[in-house]
Design a protein around this motif. Structure first.
Motif, PDB file in Angstrom:
ATOM      1  N   LEU A  79      39.809  52.656  38.584  1.00  0.00           N
ATOM      2  CA  LEU A  79      39.777  51.631  39.616  1.00  0.00           C
ATOM      3  C   LEU A  79      38.512  50.807  39.434  1.00  0.00           C
ATOM      4  O   LEU A  79      37.492  51.315  38.960  1.00  0.00           O
ATOM      5  CB  LEU A  79      39.765  52.256  41.010  1.00  0.00           C
ATOM      6  CG  LEU A  79      40.890  53.220  41.355  1.00  0.00           C
ATOM      7  CD1 LEU A  79      40.650  53.828  42.736  1.00  0.00           C
ATOM      8  CD2 LEU A  79      42.236  52.535  41.298  1.00  0.00           C
ATOM      9  N   GLU A  80      38.572  49.540  39.838  1.00  0.00           N
ATOM     10  CA  GLU A  80      37.422  48.640  39.706  1.00  0.00           C
ATOM     11  C   GLU A  80      36.990  48.132  41.070  1.00  0.00           C
ATOM     12  O   GLU A  80      37.820  47.710  41.875  1.00  0.00           O
ATOM     13  CB  GLU A  80      37.819  47.456  38.816  1.00  0.00           C
ATOM     14  CG  GLU A  80      36.756  46.391  38.697  1.00  0.00           C
ATOM     15  CD  GLU A  80      37.254  45.153  37.976  1.00  0.00           C
ATOM     16  OE1 GLU A  80      36.404  44.462  37.396  1.00  0.00           O
ATOM     17  OE2 GLU A  80      38.460  44.856  38.009  1.00  0.00           O
ATOM     18  N   THR A  81      35.680  48.178  41.320  1.00  0.00           N
ATOM     19  CA  THR A  81      35.083  47.505  42.472  1.00  0.00           C
ATOM     20  C   THR A  81      34.073  46.506  41.919  1.00  0.00           C
ATOM     21  O   THR A  81      33.889  46.412  40.708  1.00  0.00           O
ATOM     22  CB  THR A  81      34.384  48.486  43.430  1.00  0.00           C
ATOM     23  OG1 THR A  81      33.245  49.039  42.788  1.00  0.00           O
ATOM     24  CG2 THR A  81      35.323  49.594  43.894  1.00  0.00           C
ATOM     25  N   ASN A  82      33.397  45.796  42.787  1.00  0.00           N
ATOM     26  CA  ASN A  82      32.412  44.810  42.321  1.00  0.00           C
ATOM     27  C   ASN A  82      31.278  45.436  41.529  1.00  0.00           C
ATOM     28  O   ASN A  82      30.761  44.831  40.590  1.00  0.00           O
ATOM     29  CB  ASN A  82      31.826  44.031  43.500  1.00  0.00           C
ATOM     30  CG  ASN A  82      32.818  43.065  44.086  1.00  0.00           C
ATOM     31  OD1 ASN A  82      33.756  42.646  43.415  1.00  0.00           O
ATOM     32  ND2 ASN A  82      32.627  42.718  45.338  1.00  0.00           N
ATOM     33  N   GLU A  83      30.871  46.663  41.913  1.00  0.00           N
ATOM     34  CA  GLU A  83      29.693  47.247  41.266  1.00  0.00           C
ATOM     35  C   GLU A  83      29.971  48.450  40.379  1.00  0.00           C
ATOM     36  O   GLU A  83      29.083  48.906  39.675  1.00  0.00           O
ATOM     37  CB  GLU A  83      28.633  47.609  42.300  1.00  0.00           C
ATOM     38  CG  GLU A  83      29.018  48.697  43.264  1.00  0.00           C
ATOM     39  CD  GLU A  83      29.616  48.184  44.556  1.00  0.00           C
ATOM     40  OE1 GLU A  83      30.234  49.016  45.235  1.00  0.00           O
ATOM     41  OE2 GLU A  83      29.496  47.015  44.887  1.00  0.00           O
TER      42      GLU A  83
END
Length: 90
Positions: A29-33
């Motif tokens: 999964l990808e988040t901003n940071e």
């Protein structure tokens, strides 16, 4: 290696499955940071760990670093990874 802490995945984007040597695989999964890796089950997503994204680092570059660190983790041990932060399940 930093101490593991659970990630907020409320607005995370599903990237896909990352397979490493030895037939191990992780959902990413990808988040901003950060890129968060783990597995899915009937209870939901179980986080194994994450890698913090560097400023101006592309998604492809971060995925390559995650892949390399996970292979090193399983081949050589926890003390040899540079960016992966993981929990005790690993």
């Amino acid at each position: 290696m930093k101490n593991w802490e659970v990630s907020n995945i409320e607005n995370a984007k599903y990237i896909g499955t990352l397979e490493i040597e030895g037939g191990k695989y992780f959902e990413v999964l990808e988040t901003n940071e950060r890129l968060i890796f783990g597995g899915a089950c009937n209870a939901g997503f179980l986080e194994s760990g994450y890698i913090m994204r560097d400023d101006c680092e592309s998604l492809d570059e971060a995925l390559q670093e995650l892949h390399a660190d996970l292979e090193t983790f399983y081949r050589d041990g926890r003390e040899f990874v540079s960016r992966v932060v993981c929990n005790e399940r690993m």
